[in-house]
Design a protein around this motif. Structure first.
Motif, short mmCIF file in Angstrom:
data_model
loop_
_atom_site.label_atom_id
_atom_site.label_comp_id
_atom_site.label_asym_id
_atom_site.label_seq_id
_atom_site.Cartn_x
_atom_site.Cartn_y
_atom_site.Cartn_z
N GLN A 55 0.01 -4.34 -1.86
CA GLN A 55 1.15 -3.51 -1.50
C GLN A 55 2.29 -4.39 -1.01
O GLN A 55 2.06 -5.43 -0.38
CB GLN A 55 0.78 -2.51 -0.40
CG GLN A 55 -0.10 -1.36 -0.89
CD GLN A 55 -0.28 -0.31 0.20
OE1 GLN A 55 -0.33 -0.64 1.37
NE2 GLN A 55 -0.38 0.95 -0.20
N LEU A 56 3.52 -3.96 -1.32
CA LEU A 56 4.67 -4.67 -0.79
C LEU A 56 4.70 -4.57 0.73
O LEU A 56 4.30 -3.55 1.30
CB LEU A 56 5.97 -4.08 -1.35
CG LEU A 56 6.47 -4.59 -2.70
CD1 LEU A 56 7.79 -3.90 -3.03
CD2 LEU A 56 6.65 -6.10 -2.70
N ASP A 57 5.21 -5.62 1.37
CA ASP A 57 5.32 -5.62 2.83
C ASP A 57 6.75 -5.37 3.29
O ASP A 57 7.05 -5.46 4.48
CB ASP A 57 4.80 -6.93 3.40
CG ASP A 57 5.57 -8.14 2.87
OD1 ASP A 57 6.28 -8.00 1.86
OD2 ASP A 57 5.45 -9.23 3.46
N VAL A 58 7.65 -5.06 2.34
CA VAL A 58 9.04 -4.74 2.70
C VAL A 58 9.46 -3.52 1.89
O VAL A 58 8.96 -3.29 0.79
CB VAL A 58 10.00 -5.92 2.40
CG1 VAL A 58 9.68 -7.10 3.29
CG2 VAL A 58 9.93 -6.32 0.93
N PRO A 59 10.37 -2.71 2.40
CA PRO A 59 10.81 -1.54 1.65
C PRO A 59 11.80 -1.91 0.56
O PRO A 59 12.49 -2.93 0.64
CB PRO A 59 11.48 -0.67 2.73
CG PRO A 59 11.98 -1.67 3.73
CD PRO A 59 10.96 -2.77 3.75
N VAL A 60 11.86 -1.08 -0.47
CA VAL A 60 12.88 -1.22 -1.52
C VAL A 60 13.99 -0.24 -1.18
O VAL A 60 13.80 0.98 -1.20
CB VAL A 60 12.29 -0.91 -2.91
CG1 VAL A 60 13.38 -1.00 -3.97
CG2 VAL A 60 11.15 -1.88 -3.23
N GLU B 196 0.74 -14.22 -1.59
CA GLU B 196 -0.32 -14.19 -2.59
C GLU B 196 0.21 -13.75 -3.95
O GLU B 196 -0.41 -14.03 -4.98
CB GLU B 196 -1.46 -13.26 -2.15
CG GLU B 196 -1.02 -11.82 -1.92
CD GLU B 196 -2.13 -11.01 -1.26
OE1 GLU B 196 -3.20 -10.87 -1.87
OE2 GLU B 196 -1.91 -10.51 -0.14
N ILE B 197 1.36 -13.09 -3.97
CA ILE B 197 2.03 -12.75 -5.22
C ILE B 197 3.32 -13.55 -5.36
O ILE B 197 3.56 -14.20 -6.37
CB ILE B 197 2.37 -11.24 -5.29
CG1 ILE B 197 1.08 -10.41 -5.25
CG2 ILE B 197 3.16 -10.93 -6.55
CD1 ILE B 197 0.23 -10.50 -6.49
N PHE B 198 4.16 -13.50 -4.33
CA PHE B 198 5.49 -14.09 -4.40
C PHE B 198 5.47 -15.53 -3.88
O PHE B 198 6.01 -15.84 -2.82
CB PHE B 198 6.47 -13.25 -3.57
CG PHE B 198 6.73 -11.87 -4.12
CD1 PHE B 198 7.84 -11.62 -4.91
CD2 PHE B 198 5.86 -10.82 -3.86
CE1 PHE B 198 8.09 -10.34 -5.41
CE2 PHE B 198 6.10 -9.55 -4.35
CZ PHE B 198 7.22 -9.31 -5.15
N ASN B 199 4.84 -16.44 -4.65
CA ASN B 199 4.93 -17.85 -4.27
C ASN B 199 6.28 -18.41 -4.70
O ASN B 199 7.10 -17.71 -5.30
CB ASN B 199 3.75 -18.65 -4.85
CG ASN B 199 3.75 -18.65 -6.38
OD1 ASN B 199 4.79 -18.67 -7.03
ND2 ASN B 199 2.55 -18.63 -6.97
N THR C 129 10.28 -10.68 1.14
CA THR C 129 8.84 -10.50 1.26
C THR C 129 8.14 -11.76 1.79
O THR C 129 8.58 -12.89 1.55
CB THR C 129 8.23 -10.12 -0.09
OG1 THR C 129 6.82 -9.89 0.07
CG2 THR C 129 8.43 -11.21 -1.13
N THR C 130 7.06 -11.53 2.50
CA THR C 130 6.17 -12.64 2.91
C THR C 130 4.83 -12.52 2.19
O THR C 130 3.85 -13.15 2.60
CB THR C 130 5.95 -12.61 4.43
OG1 THR C 130 5.34 -11.37 4.81
CG2 THR C 130 7.25 -12.82 5.16
#
Length: 496
Positions: free
Chosen positions: A225-230, A250-253, A246-247
Motif C-alpha cells: 500500500q502507498l504510504d502517502v495520499p494521492v 521496497e517499491i520506490f528505490n 513516498t518512503t
C-alpha cells in the motif's frame, strides 16, 4: 488473463522482420542478404538509408500488414490472445536520433490495433521485443542487426524502465489499451547469463516500476500500500508528487524513482498525441483503472531460458506474473531431424513441470511454429501441430509465430509452416484452437526414452539452439557444447 491462452504473434507489424515479407521489403527499398548486418535488412538500416521517406514507407506497411480484415480472421479462428512485438523506439523520446535510426508514428498504430482487437474480444500482451542498445547479437527481431550488444548496461536498463512506466500507464489510462493484460520485459535475452550482467536487478526493477504506476493509480497491488495520499487527479502530477514523497523503498528505490520521473514528460507528450484525457484526469468515470482495476501480469522469459546460474524472475514477482518459453525445432539442437524423433521429443516434453518446480508458473509458450529441418509431409504436419498444442496446453497455453507471413512467389512455401492463418486454411490447425485432430497422437511416442537429441546427455539444465533452455529429460546440446541456430532465415549462434 484467459483461463487458457490460444494466441498468435503479430510479428513483423511494429517490429518488421524482413525475412517474413521479402517481396514487400524489396518494394519498399530494402535489401536481402545472408548476413542481416551487411545490408538494408532491418528497420535501423532502412531508417538510416532513407531518412526522408522512412516514416511514410512504414506507415504504409503498418496500415497494410495488420488490418481490420486480419482482426476478423483471427477472431473467426477462435484466437483469444495476441502477443504484440514492440521496439523501444515506439516511445520516440527514448531514441537518440544522432546514433539510432527508426521510423516514427508507431504508437498511433498500436493504439489503432489495440482498439480493433478489443472490439473483437481479443486480449493482448505488450512484448518488449527489441530493447534499447540491442539485447541479442545478429538478429532482425532486435530491429538492428549488430554484434554490438549494449542493452545490459545501466543506461539502457534505465531506458527500458522508462518504456515500462509509459506502457503501464497507457495500459490503464487509455481505453483503447483496455484489453492489455500483460507486459513482457525482454524478448529472448542472451542465453549465457555471464553475458547479461545486472539482468536480475533489472527484472526486479521492471516489476517495481509496473507496481509503482499501479499504486499511484489506486489499483490494488497484493501486499503493498502507498504510504502517502494521492492529492491530484492529474496522473503526471501524481506520479511526480508520490515519487518524491513516498518512503516505500521496497517499491520506490532510487532507480525506479528516476525512471518514473523521466517518464512524466513523455507521458504528457503522448497523452496529447493520442488524445488521452485520463492522463490528466485519471478519476474520469471512463478510465479503465476504475472500470477494470486489475494489476497487469508482469512477464519474463523463464529462468531456464538462460544457463550459467541465471537470476530467477520468480524472485522479482510482486502480484500476478507469467513466464514465457519459445520452442522451435527447425534450427537444430532439440531433436534429430526426422518425424519420429520430433514426435518423441515433444510428446515427452517436461518444460512446464521443470519451470513449475522453480516457481516459474504459469508458463505459456510465446513462440512456436510448424517448421522442420526436413521436408515435412502434410500427414506429419497434422501430427506435428496436434502434438505441440497438446504439449504446450499443459501450461497456460500457447502463442503461434506468426499470425501470417507474406504469400508471394519470392516467399515461396514460407506460409505453409510459419503462418497460423495459412496453417488453418490447409487444415493442419483446427478451427477450434482448443481442439486437436487426434488426441492420441502422442500414444506411440511417450516414454520412449529421455532424449532424442544429438550429443551426450547430462543431468544438468542445458541450453538448446532453438532458443530454449531445457533439462536433459527433453533435450541435450551437441557434444562440443556449440549450437548454431538459424531463426527465421538468419543466423543465430548459441555457444556455451
Amino acid at each position: 488473463m484467459p483461463d487458457k491462452i490460444y494466441g498468435v504473434n503479430l510479428g513483423s507489424w511494429l517490429v518488421l522482420e524482413s525475412w517474413m515479407l521479402p517481396a514487400e521489403w524489396l518494394a519498399m527499398g530494402g535489401q536481402s542478404c545472408s548476413d542481416c548486418s551487411q545490408c538494408i535488412a532491418t528497420e535501423f538500416a532502412f531508417a538510416q538509408a532513407y531518412p526522408d521517406t522512412v516514416d511514410q514507407k512504414f506507415e504504409q506497411h503498418w496500415e497494410s500488414w495488420f488490418t481490420q480484415d486480419d482482426v476478423d480472421q483471427i477472431a473467426a479462428a477462435g484466437i483469444n490472445t495476441v502477443r504484440i512485438p514492440l521496439g523501444y523506439w515506439i516511445i520516440e523520446p527514448l531514441v537518440n536520433r544522432t546514433s539510432e535510426f527508426y521510423p516514427r508514428g508507431g504508437i498511433k498504430q498500436l493504439q489503432r490495433g489495440l482498439s480493433q482487437l478489443q472490439a473483437a474480444g481479443i486480449v493482448a500482451i505488450l512484448d518488449h521485443h527489441a530493447l534499447p542498445g540491442v539485447q541479442t547479437a545478429g538478429q532482425m527481431f532486435t530491429g538492428h542487426c549488430t554484434n554490438d550488444v549494449e542493452f545490459y548496461t545501466e543506461y539502457n536498463y534505465h531506458r527500458a524502465l522508462i518504456w515500462t512506466a509509459v506502457m503501464t500507464a497507457l495500459s490503464h489510462l487509455d481505453p483503447n489499451f483496455g484489453s492489455v493484460f500483460a507486459i513482457e520485459a525482454v524478448n529472448e535475452p542472451i542465453m549465457d547469463a555471464t553475458q547479461t550482467p545486472g539482468y536480475g536487478t533489472f527484472q526486479a526493477n521492471f516489476v517495481k516500476v509496473v507496481r509503482a504506476v499501479e499504486l499511484i493509480l489506486g489499483i490494488p497491488v497484493p501486499g503493498i500500500q502507498l504510504d502517502v495520499p494521492v492529492n491530484t487527479s492529474n496522473f503526471t502530477y501524481a506520479l511526480g508528487d508520490v515519487t518524491n514523497a513516498t518512503t516505500l523503498t521496497e517499491i520506490f528505490n532510487d532507480e525506479v524513482k528516476s525512471a518514473l520521473e523521466d517518464a512524466i514528460p513523455i507521458l504528457a507528450e503522448i497523452a496529447i498525441e493520442l488524445a488521452i484525457p485520463t492522463i490528466f484526469n485519471f478519476e474520469l468515470e471512463e478510465a479503465p483503472c476504475h472500470s477494470n482495476p486489475e494489476p497487469l501480469v508482469t512477464n519474463f522469459m523463464d529462468v531456464n531460458w538462460q544457463f550459467n546460474n541465471p537470476p530467477n524472475p520468480a524472485a522479482a514477482a510482486i502480484g500476478p506474473q507469467g513466464y514465457d518459453n519459445h520452442l522451435y525445432y527447425s534450427f537444430g539442437g532439440v531433436a534429430d531431424p526426422n518425424p519420429d524423433a520430433y514426435l518423441t521429443s515433444i510428446c515427452n516434453l517436461q518444460r512446464v513441470q521443470n519451470d513449475a518446480a522453480v516457481g516459474d508458473s504459469p508458463l505459456w509458450f510465446g513462440e512456436w511454429g510448424l517448421p522442420t529441418q526436413f521436408n515435412a509431409t502434410d500427414d506429419f504436419l497434422f501430427k506435428w501441430a496436434d502434438a505441440q498444442k497438446l504439449a504446450y496446453s499443459q501450461g497456460a497455453g500457447w502463442i503461434f509465430w506468426n499470425f501470417k507471413v507474406e504469400i508471394s512467389q519470392l516467399a515461396g512455401d514460407l506460409a505453409r509452416q510459419w503462418s497460423y492463418l495459412e496453417g488453418l486454411r490447409l487444415g493442419y490447425l483446427t478451427q477450434d484452437p482448443s481442439q486437436v485432430h487426434d488426441s492420441n497422437v502422442c500414444d506411440p511416442y511417450r516414454n520412449n526414452g529421455t532424449s532424442t537429441s544429438t550429443g551426450t546427455g547430462t543431468s544438468a539444465s542445458t541450453s538448446t539452439s532453438a532458443g530454449i533452455s531445457t533439462s536433459a529429460s527433453d533435450s541435450t546440446p551437441t557434444s562440443n557444447g556449440t549450437l548454431v541456430r538459424k531463426r527465421h532465415g538468419h543466423k543465430r549462434q548459441r555457444i556455451h
